[in-house]
Design a protein around this motif. Structure first.
Motif, short mmCIF file in Angstrom:
data_model
loop_
_atom_site.label_atom_id
_atom_site.label_comp_id
_atom_site.label_asym_id
_atom_site.label_seq_id
_atom_site.Cartn_x
_atom_site.Cartn_y
_atom_site.Cartn_z
N GLY A 14 0.80 -1.23 0.00
CA GLY A 14 0.00 0.00 0.00
C GLY A 14 0.82 1.27 0.00
O GLY A 14 0.30 2.34 -0.28
N CYS A 15 2.13 1.14 0.29
CA CYS A 15 2.95 2.36 0.36
C CYS A 15 3.69 2.62 -0.94
O CYS A 15 4.40 3.61 -1.06
N GLY A 16 3.54 1.68 -1.91
CA GLY A 16 4.31 1.83 -3.15
C GLY A 16 5.76 1.39 -2.96
O GLY A 16 6.65 1.88 -3.64
N ALA A 17 5.99 0.46 -2.03
CA ALA A 17 7.34 -0.09 -1.75
C ALA A 17 8.35 1.05 -1.59
O ALA A 17 9.45 1.01 -2.15
N LEU A 18 7.96 2.01 -0.78
CA LEU A 18 8.74 3.24 -0.63
C LEU A 18 10.18 2.99 -0.18
O LEU A 18 11.14 3.50 -0.77
N CYS A 19 10.35 2.19 0.87
CA CYS A 19 11.71 1.97 1.40
C CYS A 19 12.56 1.13 0.45
O CYS A 19 13.69 1.55 0.13
N PRO A 20 12.08 -0.03 -0.03
CA PRO A 20 12.89 -0.77 -1.00
C PRO A 20 13.23 0.07 -2.24
O PRO A 20 14.30 -0.10 -2.83
N TYR A 21 12.36 0.98 -2.61
CA TYR A 21 12.64 1.84 -3.77
C TYR A 21 13.93 2.64 -3.53
O TYR A 21 14.69 2.91 -4.44
N PHE A 22 14.14 3.02 -2.25
CA PHE A 22 15.36 3.75 -1.89
C PHE A 22 16.42 2.82 -1.29
O PHE A 22 17.29 3.26 -0.54
N GLN A 23 16.29 1.52 -1.62
CA GLN A 23 17.27 0.51 -1.17
C GLN A 23 17.36 0.39 0.35
O GLN A 23 18.43 0.18 0.92
N LYS A 24 16.23 0.62 1.02
CA LYS A 24 16.16 0.48 2.47
C LYS A 24 15.18 -0.65 2.80
O LYS A 24 14.14 -0.78 2.13
N PRO A 25 15.47 -1.43 3.84
CA PRO A 25 14.52 -2.49 4.21
C PRO A 25 13.24 -1.92 4.82
O PRO A 25 13.27 -0.86 5.44
N CYS A 26 12.14 -2.62 4.62
CA CYS A 26 10.86 -2.22 5.21
C CYS A 26 10.89 -2.44 6.72
O CYS A 26 11.33 -3.49 7.18
N TYR A 27 10.42 -1.47 7.50
CA TYR A 27 10.36 -1.64 8.95
C TYR A 27 8.90 -1.78 9.42
O TYR A 27 8.62 -1.71 10.62
N GLY A 28 8.00 -1.99 8.48
CA GLY A 28 6.66 -2.44 8.86
C GLY A 28 5.65 -1.38 9.24
O GLY A 28 4.76 -1.64 10.04
N CYS A 29 5.73 -0.19 8.62
CA CYS A 29 4.79 0.85 9.08
C CYS A 29 3.36 0.60 8.60
O CYS A 29 2.43 1.22 9.11
N PHE A 30 3.17 -0.32 7.63
CA PHE A 30 1.81 -0.64 7.20
C PHE A 30 1.22 -1.85 7.95
O PHE A 30 0.12 -2.30 7.63
N GLY A 31 1.97 -2.39 8.90
CA GLY A 31 1.43 -3.46 9.74
C GLY A 31 1.41 -4.81 9.06
O GLY A 31 1.67 -4.93 7.86
#
Ligand code: SF4
Ligand code: SF4
Ligand code: SF4
Length: 253
Positions: free
Chosen positions: A192-209
């Motif tokens: 739902g976030c548009g893979a925002l963090c992976p897009y910037f080469q950062k791992p997801c930390y789960g803000c969408f639950g």
């Protein structure tokens, strides 16, 4: 046509999700043509009166008066939608659920005795019936306006329930978990976030639950195989959706 009446309410939260609504800018003005925003303390001083077709609720329940107020809001509402990690999962403030509220108060406040709060922070759905939950910290603005329009035309909002990895793969992004061995919560997190963090080469930390039926235990085992300790794994879950991730982990095991 009579515009549906909307109320926007706030409990324990940082106001960021309400600000996301205002960040809609011109689209927010479009929404005003379709809906009568009858109560929204963040933006107007209109008093709280009457019933609402849709109530939008930000924030978690962390005080005794909030427990009464959310029941009152539910009774005034045809539909109730929660917005953001605080309202849907208890928020960052739910970290207190795993510790002692007395200790936290003593650590933080010079006069802890005046802090009158519950020992837990819980999502709205643990207190009243919720018709729809919009996850995120903060929510996705586009998803918010699409959800309102869906209610207007009597359609189920088309917000994804699958994992962030699906969104990430669809965008053709390299997997950080595989290519960089960094712990990414994408496999157990809802899209739902548009893979925002992976897009910037950062791992997801789960803000969408957590996504539905997330196999958190299995992902944490993978993280341990990569060298993380059990404590480090739990700390990855302990952010704004700590209560939801830990509950999902317990329910599946
Ligand atoms: S979900 Fe995040 S952005 Fe929204 S109110 Fe809570 S802390 Fe703020
Ligand atoms: S980077 Fe994260 S979200 Fe993307 S595919 Fe890999 S694990 Fe999934
Ligand atoms: S990638 Fe994960 S942490 Fe980053 S915005 Fe999306 S859901 Fe939130």
């Amino acid at each position: 046509m009579k515009r549906p009446r909307i109320g926007v309410f706030k409990f324990t939260s940082c106001d960021g999700c309400q600000l996301s609504i205002m960040n809609l800018e011109e689209k927010f003005l479009d929404l005003l043509e379709l809906f009568d925003i009858a109560y929204f303390r963040e933006t107007t001083d209109r008093p709280l009166t009457g019933h609402f077709d849709i109530s939008i609720v930000e924030g978690s329940i962390s005080t005794a008066w909030q427990k009464n107020d959310i029941v009152d809001i539910r009774e005034r509402s045809r539909y109730l939608i929660t917005i953001g990690a605080c309202a849907t999962a208890g928020g960052l403030q739910a970290l207190r659920n795993w510790g002692s509220i007395t200790d936290y108060k003593n650590y933080i406040y010079p006069s802890p005795v005046i802090i009158n709060v519950l020992s837990t922070s819980t999502p709205i759905s643990e207190h009243v019936y919720v018709d729809y939950e919009l996850w995120g910290c903060p929510i996705n603005e586009k998803a918010f306006s699409e959800t309102l329009i869906s209610f207007l035309i009597g359609k189920k909002p088309g917000i994804p329930i699958y994992s962030l990895c699906m969104e990430c793969k669809r965008m053709g992004l390299p997997c950080i978990l595989v290519s960089k061995s960094e712990p990414c919560l994408g496999p157990v997190t809802r899209a739902g976030c548009g893979a925002l963090c992976p897009y910037f080469q950062k791992p997801c930390y789960g803000c969408f639950g957590p996504k539905e039926d997330a196999n958190i235990e299995s992902l944490l085992k993978q993280f341990q195989n990569m060298g993380l300790t059990q404590k480090e794994c739990i700390l990855l879950l302990d952010k704004m959706n700590t209560y939801a991730y830990r509950k999902a982990k317990i329910e599946r095991s």
